[in-house]
Motif scaffolding. Structure first.
Motif, PDB file in Angstrom:
ATOM      1  N   GLY A  86       0.829  -1.204   0.000  1.00  0.00           N
ATOM      2  CA  GLY A  86       0.000   0.000   0.000  1.00  0.00           C
ATOM      3  C   GLY A  86       0.855   1.243   0.000  1.00  0.00           C
ATOM      4  O   GLY A  86       2.049   1.199   0.306  1.00  0.00           O
ATOM      5  N   GLU A  87       0.210   2.353  -0.350  1.00  0.00           N
ATOM      6  CA  GLU A  87       0.941   3.614  -0.434  1.00  0.00           C
ATOM      7  C   GLU A  87       1.337   4.093   0.956  1.00  0.00           C
ATOM      8  O   GLU A  87       0.757   3.679   1.956  1.00  0.00           O
ATOM      9  CB  GLU A  87       0.049   4.665  -1.100  1.00  0.00           C
ATOM     10  N   GLU A  88       2.269   5.029   0.944  1.00  0.00           N
ATOM     11  CA  GLU A  88       2.806   5.582   2.198  1.00  0.00           C
ATOM     12  C   GLU A  88       1.704   5.981   3.188  1.00  0.00           C
ATOM     13  O   GLU A  88       1.763   5.678   4.370  1.00  0.00           O
ATOM     14  CB  GLU A  88       3.629   6.808   1.812  1.00  0.00           C
ATOM     15  N   ILE A  89       0.683   6.604   2.648  1.00  0.00           N
ATOM     16  CA  ILE A  89      -0.400   7.129   3.485  1.00  0.00           C
ATOM     17  C   ILE A  89      -1.145   6.014   4.234  1.00  0.00           C
ATOM     18  O   ILE A  89      -1.735   6.240   5.289  1.00  0.00           O
ATOM     19  CB  ILE A  89      -1.351   7.989   2.611  1.00  0.00           C
ATOM     20  N   LYS A  90      -1.081   4.818   3.685  1.00  0.00           N
ATOM     21  CA  LYS A  90      -1.789   3.706   4.321  1.00  0.00           C
ATOM     22  C   LYS A  90      -1.026   3.123   5.512  1.00  0.00           C
ATOM     23  O   LYS A  90      -1.554   2.291   6.240  1.00  0.00           O
ATOM     24  CB  LYS A  90      -2.044   2.602   3.297  1.00  0.00           C
ATOM     25  N   TYR A  91       0.198   3.553   5.685  1.00  0.00           N
ATOM     26  CA  TYR A  91       1.010   3.057   6.805  1.00  0.00           C
ATOM     27  C   TYR A  91       0.727   3.877   8.069  1.00  0.00           C
ATOM     28  O   TYR A  91       1.650   4.331   8.740  1.00  0.00           O
ATOM     29  CB  TYR A  91       2.496   3.111   6.440  1.00  0.00           C
ATOM     30  N   GLN A  92      -0.581   4.034   8.357  1.00  0.00           N
ATOM     31  CA  GLN A  92      -0.944   4.921   9.470  1.00  0.00           C
ATOM     32  C   GLN A  92      -0.329   4.487  10.792  1.00  0.00           C
ATOM     33  O   GLN A  92       0.110   5.308  11.591  1.00  0.00           O
ATOM     34  CB  GLN A  92      -2.463   4.955   9.623  1.00  0.00           C
ATOM     35  N   LEU A  93      -0.304   3.188  11.002  1.00  0.00           N
ATOM     36  CA  LEU A  93       0.196   2.657  12.263  1.00  0.00           C
ATOM     37  C   LEU A  93       1.648   3.087  12.491  1.00  0.00           C
ATOM     38  O   LEU A  93       2.010   3.541  13.570  1.00  0.00           O
ATOM     39  CB  LEU A  93       0.118   1.121  12.208  1.00  0.00           C
ATOM     40  N   TYR A  94       2.455   2.947  11.448  1.00  0.00           N
ATOM     41  CA  TYR A  94       3.859   3.369  11.579  1.00  0.00           C
ATOM     42  C   TYR A  94       3.972   4.880  11.560  1.00  0.00           C
ATOM     43  O   TYR A  94       4.673   5.462  12.396  1.00  0.00           O
ATOM     44  CB  TYR A  94       4.732   2.781  10.465  1.00  0.00           C
ATOM     45  N   ASN A  95       3.268   5.517  10.608  1.00  0.00           N
ATOM     46  CA  ASN A  95       3.441   6.956  10.420  1.00  0.00           C
ATOM     47  C   ASN A  95       3.177   7.749  11.704  1.00  0.00           C
ATOM     48  O   ASN A  95       3.830   8.743  11.965  1.00  0.00           O
ATOM     49  CB  ASN A  95       2.536   7.455   9.285  1.00  0.00           C
ATOM     50  N   GLY A  96       2.227   7.260  12.507  1.00  0.00           N
ATOM     51  CA  GLY A  96       1.903   8.003  13.723  1.00  0.00           C
ATOM     52  C   GLY A  96       2.507   7.370  14.978  1.00  0.00           C
ATOM     53  O   GLY A  96       2.092   7.689  16.089  1.00  0.00           O
ATOM     54  N   SER A  97       3.474   6.480  14.800  1.00  0.00           N
ATOM     55  CA  SER A  97       3.946   5.708  15.961  1.00  0.00           C
ATOM     56  C   SER A  97       5.073   6.397  16.728  1.00  0.00           C
ATOM     57  O   SER A  97       5.781   7.259  16.196  1.00  0.00           O
ATOM     58  CB  SER A  97       4.442   4.336  15.500  1.00  0.00           C
ATOM     59  N   LYS A  98       5.211   5.942  17.968  1.00  0.00           N
ATOM     60  CA  LYS A  98       6.283   6.441  18.814  1.00  0.00           C
ATOM     61  C   LYS A  98       7.634   5.985  18.260  1.00  0.00           C
ATOM     62  O   LYS A  98       8.607   6.723  18.272  1.00  0.00           O
ATOM     63  CB  LYS A  98       6.090   5.857  20.228  1.00  0.00           C
ATOM     64  N   ILE A  99       7.631   4.749  17.766  1.00  0.00           N
ATOM     65  CA  ILE A  99       8.916   4.206  17.276  1.00  0.00           C
ATOM     66  C   ILE A  99       9.422   4.995  16.075  1.00  0.00           C
ATOM     67  O   ILE A  99      10.625   5.167  15.899  1.00  0.00           O
ATOM     68  CB  ILE A  99       8.836   2.690  16.983  1.00  0.00           C
ATOM     69  N   ARG A 100       8.519   5.540  15.308  1.00  0.00           N
ATOM     70  CA  ARG A 100       8.959   6.381  14.190  1.00  0.00           C
ATOM     71  C   ARG A 100       9.741   7.588  14.726  1.00  0.00           C
ATOM     72  O   ARG A 100      10.804   7.936  14.213  1.00  0.00           O
ATOM     73  CB  ARG A 100       7.764   6.868  13.376  1.00  0.00           C
ATOM     74  N   GLY A 101       9.179   8.186  15.791  1.00  0.00           N
ATOM     75  CA  GLY A 101       9.856   9.328  16.419  1.00  0.00           C
ATOM     76  C   GLY A 101      11.250   8.933  16.880  1.00  0.00           C
ATOM     77  O   GLY A 101      12.220   9.660  16.656  1.00  0.00           O
ATOM     78  N   THR A 102      11.355   7.754  17.488  1.00  0.00           N
ATOM     79  CA  THR A 102      12.651   7.292  18.004  1.00  0.00           C
ATOM     80  C   THR A 102      13.631   7.051  16.860  1.00  0.00           C
ATOM     81  O   THR A 102      14.796   7.452  16.931  1.00  0.00           O
ATOM     82  CB  THR A 102      12.464   5.967  18.799  1.00  0.00           C
ATOM     83  N   VAL A 103      13.151   6.380  15.824  1.00  0.00           N
ATOM     84  CA  VAL A 103      14.012   6.090  14.668  1.00  0.00           C
ATOM     85  C   VAL A 103      14.552   7.405  14.090  1.00  0.00           C
ATOM     86  O   VAL A 103      15.755   7.555  13.859  1.00  0.00           O
ATOM     87  CB  VAL A 103      13.212   5.312  13.579  1.00  0.00           C
ATOM     88  N   GLU A 104      13.676   8.369  13.894  1.00  0.00           N
ATOM     89  CA  GLU A 104      14.092   9.607  13.238  1.00  0.00           C
ATOM     90  C   GLU A 104      14.962  10.473  14.154  1.00  0.00           C
ATOM     91  O   GLU A 104      15.878  11.149  13.681  1.00  0.00           O
ATOM     92  CB  GLU A 104      12.866  10.351  12.702  1.00  0.00           C
ATOM     93  N   LYS A 105      14.685  10.397  15.441  1.00  0.00           N
ATOM     94  CA  LYS A 105      15.520  11.152  16.402  1.00  0.00           C
ATOM     95  C   LYS A 105      16.963  10.651  16.371  1.00  0.00           C
ATOM     96  O   LYS A 105      17.909  11.391  16.595  1.00  0.00           O
ATOM     97  CB  LYS A 105      14.932  10.998  17.811  1.00  0.00           C
ATOM     98  N   ASN A 106      17.108   9.375  16.067  1.00  0.00           N
ATOM     99  CA  ASN A 106      18.453   8.783  16.015  1.00  0.00           C
ATOM    100  C   ASN A 106      19.092   8.859  14.631  1.00  0.00           C
ATOM    101  O   ASN A 106      20.082   8.184  14.368  1.00  0.00           O
ATOM    102  CB  ASN A 106      18.391   7.330  16.485  1.00  0.00           C
ATOM    103  N   GLY A 107      18.513   9.644  13.762  1.00  0.00           N
ATOM    104  CA  GLY A 107      19.119   9.844  12.439  1.00  0.00           C
ATOM    105  C   GLY A 107      18.603   8.900  11.362  1.00  0.00           C
ATOM    106  O   GLY A 107      19.044   8.945  10.216  1.00  0.00           O
ATOM    107  N   GLY A 108      17.663   8.018  11.736  1.00  0.00           N
ATOM    108  CA  GLY A 108      17.100   7.086  10.761  1.00  0.00           C
ATOM    109  C   GLY A 108      16.049   7.778   9.896  1.00  0.00           C
ATOM    110  O   GLY A 108      15.505   8.811  10.274  1.00  0.00           O
ATOM    111  N   LYS A 109      15.792   7.209   8.754  1.00  0.00           N
ATOM    112  CA  LYS A 109      14.787   7.791   7.858  1.00  0.00           C
ATOM    113  C   LYS A 109      13.608   6.851   7.685  1.00  0.00           C
ATOM    114  O   LYS A 109      13.743   5.643   7.864  1.00  0.00           O
ATOM    115  CB  LYS A 109      15.423   8.069   6.500  1.00  0.00           C
ATOM    116  N   SER A 110      12.503   7.407   7.307  1.00  0.00           N
ATOM    117  CA  SER A 110      11.319   6.608   6.990  1.00  0.00           C
ATOM    118  C   SER A 110      11.164   6.639   5.473  1.00  0.00           C
ATOM    119  O   SER A 110      10.888   7.690   4.894  1.00  0.00           O
ATOM    120  CB  SER A 110      10.078   7.207   7.652  1.00  0.00           C
TER     121      SER A 110
END
Ligand SMILES: Nc1ncnc2c1ncn2[C@@H]1O[C@H](COP(=O)(O)OP(=O)(O)OP(=O)(O)O)[C@@H](O)[C@H]1O
Ligand SMILES: [Mg+2]
Length: 228
Positions: free
Chosen positions: A152-176
């Protein structure tokens, strides 16, 4: 610094780990890099069967301590210094990572290699829970998350897109990131006939090649974001 180690993970079965690994090898080769494939899916070594011979492929079992030792030794060998290491992982490899991941984690500095993990997810929650375990086991890895467009398209990844782990990944320099979907016809052909993407780009009929080119340029844009 030697060339990096890319580990394509996700732990879940069928999320597209092998597909991302194949696209990554193709991308690195197009850039003129020397690639060394470590296939850890010893029960279904699909990437190794296709890319093993042209990428000096090695089969390594990361369920056992010996496999991790072997992996680290390969990464440390002088003759491999100029090679980028690409690791394809199998489904449910989290146990091996939890048990022995620290062996690799603690040797990265001495190896002089960066560990870059591409964590491939589908739209379900367990992909994210497994990611938490992975980050704990290999805290020195730079983790990027790869949403596989096949599900599915990026927009359908609601669970990840709004997740805490996404924040953690990106805070550590990771990309989505988002990995492009390729027409089923081509995915099937690549898998069934075990042909490399570069060979497919030459041998396939014109329509197939056009689709492959479209997909490759999107994949290239994605990998450009994480390549070092
Ligand atoms: N981006 C994509 N575009 C089109 N098809 C895809 C894509 N990603 C995955 N697929 C399809 O899903 C199937 C499973 O993908 P793949 O084998 O890469 O998953 P995997 O995570 O390596 O699975 P396993 O856990 O069994 O090793 C492929 O055979 C392919 O048909
Ligand atoms: Mg696989």
């Amino acid at each position: 610094m030697s060339k990096p180690i890319y580990l394509v993970g996700g732990s879940k079965g069928g999320v597209g780990k092998s597909m991302v690994t194949m696209a990554l090898i193709d991308y690195l080769k197009d850039k003129g890099e020397s690639v060394l494939l470590i296939e850890t899916d010893t029960s279904n070594p699909d990437v190794w069967k296709t890319y093993g011979s042209e990428s000096n492929g090695e089969l390594v079992n990361l369920e056992e301590a010996d496999g991790w030792i072997n992996l680290i030794n390969i990464c440390g060998e002088d003759k491999n210094k100029e090679s980028t290491i690409v690791i394809n992982t199998r489904a449910a490899n989290n146990q091996g990572v939890q048990k022995y991941g620290e062996t690799l984690n603690s040797t990265l500095e001495e190896l002089g290699r960066k560990l870059i993990a591409l964590w491939v997810i589908n739209r379900q929650r367990d992909s994210l829970e497994l990611l938490k375990d992975f980050r704990e086991a290999l805290p020195n890895a730079l983790v990027h998350v790869v949403r596989n467009g096949y599900f599915g398209e990026e927009i359908k990844y609601q669970l990840y897109n709004g997740s805490k782990i996404r924040g953690t990944v990106e805070k550590n320099g990771g990309k989505s990131l988002t990995f492009p979907d390729i027409a089923d016809l081509l995915a099937d052909e690549i898998y069934t006939n075990r042909i490399t993407i570069s060979k497919a780009s030459v041998d396939m009929p014109i329509g197939n090649r056009a689709e492959l080119k479209r997909w490759k340029s999107l994949a290239c844009a994605m990998f450009n974001e994480v390549a070092i």
